[in-house]
Write a protein that holds these residues in place. Structure first.
Motif, PDB file in Angstrom:
ATOM      1  N   MET A   1       0.952  -1.164  -0.064  1.00  0.00           N
ATOM      2  CA  MET A   1      -0.264  -0.016  -0.117  1.00  0.00           C
ATOM      3  C   MET A   1       0.939   1.090   0.007  1.00  0.00           C
ATOM      4  SD  MET A   1      -3.149   1.194   0.142  1.00  0.00           S
ATOM      5  CE  MET A   1      -4.041  -0.309   0.604  1.00  0.00           C
ATOM      6  N   ALA A   2       0.468   2.090  -0.741  1.00  0.00           N
ATOM      7  CA  ALA A   2       1.272   3.340  -0.976  1.00  0.00           C
ATOM      8  C   ALA A   2       0.861   4.247   0.019  1.00  0.00           C
ATOM      9  CB  ALA A   2       0.883   4.400  -2.097  1.00  0.00           C
ATOM     10  N   LYS A   3       1.905   5.149   0.606  1.00  0.00           N
ATOM     11  CA  LYS A   3       1.595   6.202   1.606  1.00  0.00           C
ATOM     12  C   LYS A   3       1.691   7.647   0.979  1.00  0.00           C
ATOM     13  CE  LYS A   3       1.780   3.590   5.495  1.00  0.00           C
ATOM     14  NZ  LYS A   3       0.686   3.535   6.548  1.00  0.00           N
ATOM     15  N   ALA A   4       0.781   8.643   1.716  1.00  0.00           N
ATOM     16  CA  ALA A   4       0.732  10.047   1.351  1.00  0.00           C
ATOM     17  C   ALA A   4       0.353  10.712   2.404  1.00  0.00           C
ATOM     18  CB  ALA A   4      -0.443  10.143   0.000  1.00  0.00           C
ATOM     19  N   VAL A   5       0.846  11.966   2.233  1.00  0.00           N
ATOM     20  CA  VAL A   5       0.446  13.125   3.275  1.00  0.00           C
ATOM     21  C   VAL A   5      -0.599  13.607   2.587  1.00  0.00           C
ATOM     22  CG1 VAL A   5       1.027  15.252   4.390  1.00  0.00           C
ATOM     23  CG2 VAL A   5       2.498  13.345   4.050  1.00  0.00           C
ATOM     24  N   ARG A   6      -1.960  14.073   3.100  1.00  0.00           N
ATOM     25  CA  ARG A   6      -3.084  14.756   2.803  1.00  0.00           C
ATOM     26  C   ARG A   6      -3.497  15.714   3.894  1.00  0.00           C
ATOM     27  NH1 ARG A   6      -5.579  12.680  -1.620  1.00  0.00           N
ATOM     28  NH2 ARG A   6      -7.542  13.077  -0.962  1.00  0.00           N
ATOM     29  N   PHE A   7      -4.446  16.382   3.403  1.00  0.00           N
ATOM     30  CA  PHE A   7      -5.224  17.566   4.410  1.00  0.00           C
ATOM     31  C   PHE A   7      -6.764  17.677   4.143  1.00  0.00           C
ATOM     32  CE2 PHE A   7      -3.357  20.071   1.031  1.00  0.00           C
ATOM     33  CZ  PHE A   7      -4.020  21.275   1.102  1.00  0.00           C
ATOM     34  N   TYR A   8      -7.455  17.866   4.896  1.00  0.00           N
ATOM     35  CA  TYR A   8      -9.026  17.749   4.875  1.00  0.00           C
ATOM     36  C   TYR A   8      -9.348  19.264   5.291  1.00  0.00           C
ATOM     37  CZ  TYR A   8      -8.570  12.839   4.047  1.00  0.00           C
ATOM     38  OH  TYR A   8      -8.089  11.533   3.708  1.00  0.00           O
ATOM     39  N   TYR A  18      -0.690  11.780   7.786  1.00  0.00           N
ATOM     40  CA  TYR A  18       0.043  10.601   6.896  1.00  0.00           C
ATOM     41  C   TYR A  18      -0.938   9.353   6.783  1.00  0.00           C
ATOM     42  CZ  TYR A  18       4.049   7.546   5.816  1.00  0.00           C
ATOM     43  OH  TYR A  18       4.953   6.559   5.380  1.00  0.00           O
ATOM     44  N   GLU A  19      -1.376   8.937   5.620  1.00  0.00           N
ATOM     45  CA  GLU A  19      -2.026   7.745   5.465  1.00  0.00           C
ATOM     46  C   GLU A  19      -1.894   6.976   4.185  1.00  0.00           C
ATOM     47  OE1 GLU A  19      -5.687  10.166   5.813  1.00  0.00           O
ATOM     48  OE2 GLU A  19      -5.932  10.500   3.558  1.00  0.00           O
ATOM     49  N   ASP A  20      -2.526   5.754   4.406  1.00  0.00           N
ATOM     50  CA  ASP A  20      -2.672   4.812   3.274  1.00  0.00           C
ATOM     51  C   ASP A  20      -3.386   5.300   2.230  1.00  0.00           C
ATOM     52  OD1 ASP A  20      -1.057   2.762   4.571  1.00  0.00           O
ATOM     53  OD2 ASP A  20      -2.834   2.044   5.497  1.00  0.00           O
ATOM     54  N   VAL A  21      -3.148   5.196   0.796  1.00  0.00           N
ATOM     55  CA  VAL A  21      -3.761   5.575  -0.491  1.00  0.00           C
ATOM     56  C   VAL A  21      -3.555   4.448  -1.554  1.00  0.00           C
ATOM     57  CG1 VAL A  21      -3.551   8.229  -0.012  1.00  0.00           C
ATOM     58  CG2 VAL A  21      -1.593   6.777  -1.364  1.00  0.00           C
ATOM     59  N   GLU A  22      -4.610   4.268  -2.166  1.00  0.00           N
ATOM     60  CA  GLU A  22      -4.625   3.468  -3.500  1.00  0.00           C
ATOM     61  C   GLU A  22      -4.177   4.267  -4.524  1.00  0.00           C
ATOM     62  OE1 GLU A  22      -5.203   0.439  -3.902  1.00  0.00           O
ATOM     63  OE2 GLU A  22      -6.367  -0.404  -2.067  1.00  0.00           O
ATOM     64  N   VAL A  23      -3.186   3.691  -5.497  1.00  0.00           N
ATOM     65  CA  VAL A  23      -2.733   4.541  -6.665  1.00  0.00           C
ATOM     66  C   VAL A  23      -3.280   3.893  -7.843  1.00  0.00           C
ATOM     67  CG1 VAL A  23      -0.619   4.898  -7.749  1.00  0.00           C
ATOM     68  CG2 VAL A  23      -0.410   4.874  -5.361  1.00  0.00           C
ATOM     69  N   GLY A  24      -3.257   2.704  -8.197  1.00  0.00           N
ATOM     70  CA  GLY A  24      -4.026   1.876  -9.404  1.00  0.00           C
ATOM     71  C   GLY A  24      -3.234   2.274 -10.497  1.00  0.00           C
ATOM     72  N   ASP A  25      -3.613   1.836 -11.488  1.00  0.00           N
ATOM     73  CA  ASP A  25      -2.818   1.714 -12.983  1.00  0.00           C
ATOM     74  C   ASP A  25      -2.887   3.127 -13.781  1.00  0.00           C
ATOM     75  OD1 ASP A  25      -2.290  -1.036 -12.341  1.00  0.00           O
ATOM     76  OD2 ASP A  25      -3.989  -1.619 -13.482  1.00  0.00           O
ATOM     77  N   PRO A  26      -1.945   3.410 -14.446  1.00  0.00           N
ATOM     78  CA  PRO A  26      -1.789   4.724 -15.179  1.00  0.00           C
ATOM     79  C   PRO A  26      -2.924   4.675 -16.207  1.00  0.00           C
ATOM     80  CG  PRO A  26       0.026   3.499 -15.730  1.00  0.00           C
ATOM     81  CD  PRO A  26      -0.527   2.650 -14.657  1.00  0.00           C
ATOM     82  N   GLY A  27      -3.694   5.850 -16.365  1.00  0.00           N
ATOM     83  CA  GLY A  27      -4.504   5.880 -17.669  1.00  0.00           C
ATOM     84  C   GLY A  27      -3.913   6.378 -18.822  1.00  0.00           C
ATOM     85  N   PRO A  28      -4.563   6.851 -19.837  1.00  0.00           N
ATOM     86  CA  PRO A  28      -3.892   7.441 -21.161  1.00  0.00           C
ATOM     87  C   PRO A  28      -3.105   8.664 -20.640  1.00  0.00           C
ATOM     88  CG  PRO A  28      -6.121   6.653 -21.680  1.00  0.00           C
ATOM     89  CD  PRO A  28      -6.000   6.632 -20.178  1.00  0.00           C
ATOM     90  N   GLY A  29      -1.811   8.756 -21.023  1.00  0.00           N
ATOM     91  CA  GLY A  29      -1.189  10.046 -20.911  1.00  0.00           C
ATOM     92  C   GLY A  29      -0.482  10.109 -19.670  1.00  0.00           C
ATOM     93  N   LEU A  56     -10.524  20.455  -1.547  1.00  0.00           N
ATOM     94  CA  LEU A  56     -10.260  19.562  -0.314  1.00  0.00           C
ATOM     95  C   LEU A  56     -11.400  18.399  -0.458  1.00  0.00           C
ATOM     96  CD1 LEU A  56      -9.763  22.155   2.401  1.00  0.00           C
ATOM     97  CD2 LEU A  56      -8.207  21.248   1.101  1.00  0.00           C
ATOM     98  N   PRO A  57     -10.804  17.140   0.041  1.00  0.00           N
ATOM     99  CA  PRO A  57      -9.227  16.934   0.523  1.00  0.00           C
ATOM    100  C   PRO A  57      -8.452  16.979  -0.587  1.00  0.00           C
ATOM    101  CG  PRO A  57     -10.551  14.714   0.612  1.00  0.00           C
ATOM    102  CD  PRO A  57     -11.559  15.954   0.159  1.00  0.00           C
ATOM    103  N   SER A  58      -7.103  17.078  -0.207  1.00  0.00           N
ATOM    104  CA  SER A  58      -5.923  17.278  -1.210  1.00  0.00           C
ATOM    105  C   SER A  58      -4.813  16.687  -0.702  1.00  0.00           C
ATOM    106  CB  SER A  58      -5.864  18.783  -1.370  1.00  0.00           C
ATOM    107  OG  SER A  58      -4.738  18.861  -2.275  1.00  0.00           O
ATOM    108  N   GLY A  59      -3.901  16.412  -1.520  1.00  0.00           N
ATOM    109  CA  GLY A  59      -2.671  16.001  -1.446  1.00  0.00           C
ATOM    110  C   GLY A  59      -1.801  16.971  -1.159  1.00  0.00           C
ATOM    111  N   MET A  60      -0.606  16.880  -1.042  1.00  0.00           N
ATOM    112  CA  MET A  60       0.436  18.095  -0.665  1.00  0.00           C
ATOM    113  C   MET A  60       1.729  17.826  -1.598  1.00  0.00           C
ATOM    114  SD  MET A  60       1.544  20.614   0.894  1.00  0.00           S
ATOM    115  CE  MET A  60       0.049  21.014   2.052  1.00  0.00           C
ATOM    116  N   GLY A  61       2.313  18.903  -1.956  1.00  0.00           N
ATOM    117  CA  GLY A  61       3.471  18.901  -2.697  1.00  0.00           C
ATOM    118  C   GLY A  61       3.486  19.072  -4.175  1.00  0.00           C
ATOM    119  N   VAL A  62       4.645  19.636  -4.742  1.00  0.00           N
ATOM    120  CA  VAL A  62       4.544  19.577  -6.137  1.00  0.00           C
ATOM    121  C   VAL A  62       5.817  19.183  -6.748  1.00  0.00           C
ATOM    122  CG1 VAL A  62       2.747  21.648  -6.247  1.00  0.00           C
ATOM    123  CG2 VAL A  62       5.486  22.121  -5.880  1.00  0.00           C
ATOM    124  N   GLU A  63       6.644  18.664  -6.187  1.00  0.00           N
ATOM    125  CA  GLU A  63       8.054  18.420  -6.540  1.00  0.00           C
ATOM    126  C   GLU A  63       8.728  17.153  -5.944  1.00  0.00           C
ATOM    127  OE1 GLU A  63      12.325  20.969  -6.993  1.00  0.00           O
ATOM    128  OE2 GLU A  63      11.243  20.965  -4.990  1.00  0.00           O
TER     129      GLU A  63
END
Length: 326
Positions: A1-8, A18-29, A56-63
């Motif tokens: 399971m992937a991890k991510a920082v989010r805010f609500y 800091y929580e678990d997130v589902e990522v899934g398979d990439p779509g077109p592009g 919101l809710p949103s992830g965090m970070g751009v780089e």
């Protein structure tokens, strides 16, 4: 399971989760990207506290920098296994994560000379420094600049690059320790704004003339002293508001200060054209790759320590660049 920082909800550092997130398979592009290092930028706090509004809710970070794991339909610019970095995706924050889906088109392939950690620490800061020095103003050797937050991530890159261009750099910092760091990275003179009047000191250092350009990332607390440090018809570049937004003012103030110019640029508008972005990246990677510009990573955090990282950033405890190591 992937991890991510989010805010609500927007607010202080404590709203980050800091929580678990589902990522899934990439779509077109799209590609699925496994992060190795993630950039921590002061601008991240603007999204978290609501200065920059996002749904919101949103992830965090751009780089971030990492390895392409899988690609979706129609992706041709990268393949699985490629080393890449990125900055942007403002409408879909989420760099504070172990893995994520991202658009393929803006990804930047990393030369072997640039490590993941270096890329995460410099993609946004380096491109920002690049457009400030290579696109904002037609600098000539001997020109002078006033650089606020000279010991910060952008400040250390700008000061080194400016010296390569033959510019005279006057930096401002908040402590003696930061002054030493700024001097070691290209500042000819350093002003400790906790102890000195910035505008008066700049005038003294320039024989009363003032500087050609001010790069001001502080905002409210330094706005007037920045204007007072400019030469007649000089350029004020507002590149951030670390101390708070600049209050409204009558444009006649610019005439009163010497017919000075004022701009508030955004990186996105200087890398929107792929050819211009490539040119800036080529110059940046060349300087960093051959050692002319050193990327100082002075703070390393685990992703689960994002709350503390934001506290350190806002309390101005950091110098140079900060990253999360995955």
């Amino acid at each position: 399971m992937a991890k991510a920082v989010r805010f609500y909800e927007t607010g202080g550092p404590e709203v980050l989760r800091y929580e678990d997130v589902e990522v899934g398979d990439p779509g077109p592009g799209q590609v699925r990207l496994r992060h190795v290092a993630v950039g921590l930028n002061y601008a991240d706090t603007y999204f978290r506290n609501g200065t920059y509004a996002v749904p919101l809710p949103s992830g965090m970070g751009v780089e971030a920098a990492g390895v392409v794991v899988a690609v979706g339909e129609g992706v041709e610019n990268v393949v699985p296994g490629d080393r890449v970095t990125y900055t942007g995706f403002i409408n879909t924050l989420g760099a504070y994560s172990t893995e994520r889906l991202v658009p393929a088109a803006p990804l930047i392939r990393l030369p072997e000379s640039i490590a993941f950690e270096t890329a995460a620490a410099m993609t946004m800061r380096g491109l920002t420094s690049a457009y400030l020095l290579r696109r904002i103003h037609d600098f000539k050797p001997g020109d002078s600049i006033l650089l606020h937050a000279a010991a910060g991530g952008v400040g250390l890159i700008v000061s080194q690059w400016a010296r390569l261009l033959g510019l005279r750099v006057i930096g401002t910092v908040s402590s003696g320790a930061k002054a030493e760091i700024a001097k070691a990275h290209g500042c000819e003179h350093v002003i400790n704004y906790s102890e000195e009047n910035v505008a008066e000191r700049v005038r003294a250092l320039t024989d009363g003339r003032g500087v050609d350009v001010v790069f001001d990332s502080v905002g409210k607390d330094t706005f007037m002293s920045s204007l007072d440090s400019l030469k007649r018809r000089g350029l004020m570049v507002c590149v951030g508001t670390a101390s708070g937004p600049i209050p409204p003012f009558d444009p006649v103030l610019l005439a009163m200060k010497g017919s000075v110019f004022l701009t508030r640029p955004a990186l996105a508008d200087y890398i929107a054209d792929p050819q211009e972005k490539a040119a800036l990246l080529d110059e940046l990677f060349t300087h960093v790759g051959n050692g002319d510009i050193r990327i100082e990573i002075n703070q390393h955090y685990a992703l689960e320590d994002a709350v503390q990282a934001h506290r350190d950033l806002e309390s101005r405890k950091t110098t140079g660049s900060s990253i999360f190591v995955i």
